[in-house]
Write a protein that holds these residues in place. Sequence first.
Motif, PDB file in Angstrom:
ATOM      1  N   ASP A 166      17.870  40.067  18.463  1.00 15.74           N
ATOM      2  CA  ASP A 166      17.334  38.975  17.644  1.00 15.74           C
ATOM      3  C   ASP A 166      18.007  37.639  17.953  1.00 15.74           C
ATOM      4  OD1 ASP A 166      19.825  39.419  16.546  1.00 15.74           O
ATOM      5  OD2 ASP A 166      19.083  39.921  14.542  1.00 15.74           O
ATOM      6  N   HIS A 167      18.866  37.621  18.956  1.00 13.92           N
ATOM      7  CA  HIS A 167      19.497  36.372  19.407  1.00 13.92           C
ATOM      8  C   HIS A 167      19.791  36.493  20.905  1.00 13.92           C
ATOM      9  CE1 HIS A 167      22.975  38.958  18.497  1.00 13.92           C
ATOM     10  NE2 HIS A 167      23.557  38.322  19.497  1.00 13.92           N
ATOM     11  N   ASP A 168      20.064  35.364  21.520  1.00 11.22           N
ATOM     12  CA  ASP A 168      20.367  35.361  22.950  1.00 11.22           C
ATOM     13  C   ASP A 168      21.657  36.140  23.191  1.00 11.22           C
ATOM     14  OD1 ASP A 168      20.808  34.820  25.627  1.00 11.22           O
ATOM     15  OD2 ASP A 168      20.593  32.653  25.419  1.00 11.22           O
ATOM     16  N   PRO A 169      21.605  37.197  24.009  1.00 14.83           N
ATOM     17  CA  PRO A 169      22.807  38.011  24.235  1.00 14.83           C
ATOM     18  C   PRO A 169      23.726  37.436  25.315  1.00 14.83           C
ATOM     19  CG  PRO A 169      20.950  39.033  25.304  1.00 14.83           C
ATOM     20  CD  PRO A 169      20.412  37.815  24.577  1.00 14.83           C
ATOM     21  N   GLU A 184      12.708  34.190  18.168  1.00 12.75           N
ATOM     22  CA  GLU A 184      13.034  35.273  17.236  1.00 12.75           C
ATOM     23  C   GLU A 184      13.358  36.588  17.932  1.00 12.75           C
ATOM     24  OE1 GLU A 184      10.044  35.591  14.238  1.00 12.75           O
ATOM     25  OE2 GLU A 184      10.125  33.452  13.783  1.00 12.75           O
ATOM     26  N   LEU A 185      12.959  36.719  19.187  1.00 13.52           N
ATOM     27  CA  LEU A 185      13.150  37.978  19.903  1.00 13.52           C
ATOM     28  C   LEU A 185      13.568  37.688  21.341  1.00 13.52           C
ATOM     29  CD1 LEU A 185      12.751  41.099  19.606  1.00 13.52           C
ATOM     30  CD2 LEU A 185      10.510  40.754  20.646  1.00 13.52           C
ATOM     31  N   TRP A 186      14.598  38.361  21.783  1.00 15.22           N
ATOM     32  CA  TRP A 186      15.058  38.281  23.180  1.00 15.22           C
ATOM     33  C   TRP A 186      14.942  39.659  23.782  1.00 15.22           C
ATOM     34  CZ3 TRP A 186      16.499  34.727  19.786  1.00 15.22           C
ATOM     35  CH2 TRP A 186      16.701  33.415  20.230  1.00 15.22           C
ATOM     36  N   ARG A 187      14.429  39.712  25.006  1.00 13.78           N
ATOM     37  CA  ARG A 187      14.337  40.959  25.762  1.00 13.78           C
ATOM     38  C   ARG A 187      14.914  40.690  27.150  1.00 13.78           C
ATOM     39  NH1 ARG A 187       9.599  44.117  23.882  1.00 13.78           N
ATOM     40  NH2 ARG A 187       8.636  44.016  25.919  1.00 13.78           N
ATOM     41  N   VAL A 188      15.883  41.521  27.531  1.00 14.23           N
ATOM     42  CA  VAL A 188      16.553  41.348  28.815  1.00 14.23           C
ATOM     43  C   VAL A 188      16.565  42.688  29.546  1.00 14.23           C
ATOM     44  CG1 VAL A 188      18.711  40.702  29.959  1.00 14.23           C
ATOM     45  CG2 VAL A 188      18.095  39.609  27.787  1.00 14.23           C
ATOM     46  N   ARG A 189      16.110  42.669  30.797  1.00 17.78           N
ATOM     47  CA  ARG A 189      16.202  43.867  31.634  1.00 17.78           C
ATOM     48  C   ARG A 189      17.559  43.830  32.331  1.00 17.78           C
ATOM     49  NH1 ARG A 189      11.556  44.109  33.489  1.00 17.78           N
ATOM     50  NH2 ARG A 189      10.929  45.876  32.229  1.00 17.78           N
ATOM     51  N   ILE A 190      18.381  44.829  32.077  1.00 20.48           N
ATOM     52  CA  ILE A 190      19.701  44.938  32.675  1.00 20.48           C
ATOM     53  C   ILE A 190      19.642  46.092  33.669  1.00 20.48           C
ATOM     54  CG2 ILE A 190      22.167  45.333  32.248  1.00 20.48           C
ATOM     55  CD1 ILE A 190      21.672  44.265  29.376  1.00 20.48           C
TER      56      ILE A 190
END
Length: 81
Positions: A43-46, A71-77
């Motif tokens: 829910d925040h920038d990681p 409102e939503l952050w999605r990161v492919r690690i």
Amino acid sequence: MCNCNVTETVIDVRQIMPRMRHPLIFNTFDQLAPGEAFLLVNDHDPRPLFYQFNVQRPGAFGWDYQEEGPELWRVRISRAA
């Protein structure tokens, strides 16, 4: 080559206690084979996690924003091949 039947792991940390988030994420990362990835949802920038990866796993990971707020952050690690 299509990995169409491969389901990517998704870790949604929004409902996980903050102190448990990074250990879970690093444990998941450490279990990846080279070239594999998982999707982190938050829910925040990681960004602090990105910095921690740079210190603890330098050169071993990929970081690709799929969605960047507000409102939503999605990161492919991913684990480097």
